[in-house]
Design an enzyme around this catalytic site. Sequence first.
Site, PDB file in Angstrom:
ATOM      1  CD  GLU A  93      38.889 -11.221  61.364  1.00 38.51           C
ATOM      2  OE1 GLU A  93      38.461 -10.063  61.382  1.00 38.51           O
ATOM      3  OE2 GLU A  93      39.975 -11.552  61.856  1.00 38.51           O
ATOM      4  CB  CYS A 114      44.350 -14.047  52.960  1.00 38.61           C
ATOM      5  SG  CYS A 114      45.293 -14.706  54.305  1.00 38.61           S
ATOM      6  CB  CYS A 128      51.735 -15.877  64.808  1.00 31.64           C
ATOM      7  SG  CYS A 128      50.222 -16.179  63.892  1.00 31.64           S
ATOM      8  N   GLY A 168      45.507 -20.416  61.337  1.00 29.15           N
ATOM      9  CA  GLY A 168      45.676 -21.864  61.362  1.00 29.15           C
ATOM     10  C   GLY A 168      46.842 -22.378  60.548  1.00 29.15           C
ATOM     11  CD  GLU A 169      50.975 -25.455  59.329  1.00 30.26           C
ATOM     12  OE1 GLU A 169      51.603 -24.396  59.495  1.00 30.26           O
ATOM     13  OE2 GLU A 169      51.003 -26.086  58.252  1.00 30.26           O
ATOM     14  CB  SER A 200      51.488 -20.204  54.020  1.00 34.01           C
ATOM     15  OG  SER A 200      52.525 -19.777  54.877  1.00 34.01           O
ATOM     16  CB  SER A 223      56.329 -19.565  58.148  1.00 31.87           C
ATOM     17  OG  SER A 223      55.138 -19.170  57.526  1.00 31.87           O
ATOM     18  CG  HIS A 225      59.220 -16.628  60.214  1.00 31.03           C
ATOM     19  ND1 HIS A 225      59.086 -15.875  59.090  1.00 31.03           N
ATOM     20  CD2 HIS A 225      57.987 -17.147  60.440  1.00 31.03           C
ATOM     21  CE1 HIS A 225      57.835 -15.939  58.642  1.00 31.03           C
ATOM     22  NE2 HIS A 225      57.156 -16.710  59.439  1.00 31.03           N
ATOM     23  CG  ASN A 299      52.457  -5.727  60.272  1.00 33.66           C
ATOM     24  OD1 ASN A 299      52.640  -4.509  60.330  1.00 33.66           O
ATOM     25  ND2 ASN A 299      52.107  -6.343  59.172  1.00 33.66           N
TER      26      ASN A 299
HETATM   27  N1  SAH Z   1      50.358 -21.465  59.671  1.00 38.74           N
HETATM   28  C1  SAH Z   1      50.825 -21.094  58.387  1.00 38.74           C
HETATM   29  C2  SAH Z   1      49.924 -20.112  57.668  1.00 38.74           C
HETATM   30  C3  SAH Z   1      49.381 -18.954  58.450  1.00 38.74           C
HETATM   31  S1  SAH Z   1      50.531 -17.728  58.958  1.00 38.74           S
HETATM   32  C4  SAH Z   1      52.235 -20.551  58.466  1.00 38.74           C
HETATM   33  O1  SAH Z   1      52.718 -20.326  59.568  1.00 38.74           O
HETATM   34  O2  SAH Z   1      52.851 -20.392  57.419  1.00 38.74           O
HETATM   35  C5  SAH Z   1      51.070 -17.062  57.430  1.00 38.74           C
HETATM   36  C6  SAH Z   1      52.097 -15.973  57.547  1.00 38.74           C
HETATM   37  O3  SAH Z   1      51.585 -14.830  58.248  1.00 38.74           O
HETATM   38  C7  SAH Z   1      53.375 -16.243  58.316  1.00 38.74           C
HETATM   39  O4  SAH Z   1      54.356 -16.913  57.661  1.00 38.74           O
HETATM   40  C8  SAH Z   1      53.871 -14.874  58.450  1.00 38.74           C
HETATM   41  O5  SAH Z   1      54.577 -14.604  57.275  1.00 38.74           O
HETATM   42  C9  SAH Z   1      52.660 -13.996  58.544  1.00 38.74           C
HETATM   43  N2  SAH Z   1      52.601 -13.379  59.868  1.00 38.74           N
HETATM   44  C10 SAH Z   1      52.093 -13.877  61.010  1.00 38.74           C
HETATM   45  N3  SAH Z   1      52.263 -13.007  62.026  1.00 38.74           N
HETATM   46  C11 SAH Z   1      52.895 -11.938  61.494  1.00 38.74           C
HETATM   47  C12 SAH Z   1      53.362 -10.700  62.034  1.00 38.74           C
HETATM   48  N4  SAH Z   1      53.197 -10.397  63.320  1.00 38.74           N
HETATM   49  N5  SAH Z   1      53.984  -9.828  61.212  1.00 38.74           N
HETATM   50  C13 SAH Z   1      54.140 -10.132  59.897  1.00 38.74           C
HETATM   51  N6  SAH Z   1      53.713 -11.259  59.340  1.00 38.74           N
HETATM   52  C14 SAH Z   1      53.106 -12.160  60.122  1.00 38.74           C
HETATM   53 FE1  SF4 Z   2      50.716 -18.400  63.346  1.00 39.09          FE
HETATM   54 FE2  SF4 Z   2      51.283 -20.101  61.314  1.00 39.09          FE
HETATM   55 FE3  SF4 Z   2      52.688 -20.163  63.598  1.00 39.09          FE
HETATM   56 FE4  SF4 Z   2      50.162 -20.987  63.601  1.00 39.09          FE
HETATM   57  S1  SF4 Z   2      51.875 -21.927  62.515  1.00 39.09           S
HETATM   58  S2  SF4 Z   2      51.113 -19.698  65.173  1.00 39.09           S
HETATM   59  S3  SF4 Z   2      49.243 -19.543  62.125  1.00 39.09           S
HETATM   60  S4  SF4 Z   2      52.588 -18.480  62.095  1.00 39.09           S
END
Ligand code: SAH
Ligand code: SF4
Length: 359
Positions: A93, A114, A128, A168-169, A200, A223, A225, A299
């Site tokens: 997506e 995105c 996630c 994905g990463e 990201s 990220s 967190h 979320n």
């Molecule tokens: N893998 C990479 C890019 C994809 S995730 C990474 O982890 O940065 C990108 C962002 O999606 C995360 O940093 C986070 O900010 C957001 N994200 C993922 N799950 C989320 C959730 N449950 N609530 C809010 N933001 C979320």
């Molecule tokens: Fe989700 Fe990014 Fe963590 Fe992968 S690395 S599980 S996409 S937040």
Amino acid sequence: MTSGKIITGLTKEELEHDLLELGEPKYRASQVIEWVYNQRVTNFKDMSNLPDDLREKLSKIYRITDLTPVQDSRSNDTTKKYLYQLHDGRYIESVIIPATTNVNGNRSSRQTLCVSSQVGCAYGCKFCASGLDGFTRNLETSEITGQLLAVEEESKKKINNVVFMGMGEPLANLKNLMHSIKIINADWGLGIGARHITVSTSGLAPEIRKIADQPLQIRLAVSLHGASDDVREKIMPINKKYPINDLIESLQYYNSKKKHKVTFEYILIEGINDSEEQAKSLANIASSLRAKINLIPYNKVEGLHWERPSEKIQKNFLNILIKNKIQATLRKEKGHDIEAACGQLRLKKERSEMTKAVT
Ligand code: SAH
Ligand code: SF4
């Protein structure tokens, strides 16, 4: 199944090289590129300034794109999701974040897309949705660039900002990521300025150094967190491999090489990482790196049990950062849909098909 090479997975130079090998002059590559990225044709037959036999020959060797749109786009107030099927039957997506809001929830004239960089994710962050089913595979270059072309085609809107915050990463697929960014950035390609491309990462320290070493001034978001190893480890397993100090060192290196400072993303999860102590540690980390912070209220993800903290706690956390002179924003409720879409993509479609196959 894919047949042959995909044009949208090649740079202009690579296509020139290929065509020379086929005994064609170099300028034929420019013509093909012009048709694909300017005229947006999806068929060699329509490339009217190429000789018939060359069109025939190219269509046997190449395909222009390999994403198939699935009539399943979903809209809500702020975002629109586009679903694509890949050549091996998998789905990805992409999410358009329209002009009135950007990833920070502020007003903006940008059309942000995105994009996903992998099918699934191996890193298993506890908040996630993308990692819930584990990792399937890296996306090919053409499957990344193809998301932009396909969304522009379907939405009839020009994308001028790209964030690699979908499934994905991206830094775990570094080769195809950088290859696709070349095409996204090129004047002959999608023409999006490097400053308008954000990658990201969950914090792959060695790859952050590689991003620092490459010449494009793309932006980096990390990220975080969690502001201490004990807290971050609970949320993000990657922290065991690259603890916060390793991450900070790689970001210091990044800062020494790049104009723009990094942005930290910090999801606020009730009772997990939302204490005043975490806010103070986060402020220390950010100030040492002159980093900005985007706070994102968590979320809820189906199947995961965490909650977002109250608005009072969110604002208090933000105020601690601001008092410490950190440039920080808290995504507003209006931005809710954006996070729900971006960074939280799960393959519902694939799951439902798998369930069908099993039953
Ligand atoms: N893998 C990479 C890019 C994809 S995730 C990474 O982890 O940065 C990108 C962002 O999606 C995360 O940093 C986070 O900010 C957001 N994200 C993922 N799950 C989320 C959730 N449950 N609530 C809010 N933001 C979320
Ligand atoms: Fe989700 Fe990014 Fe963590 Fe992968 S690395 S599980 S996409 S937040």
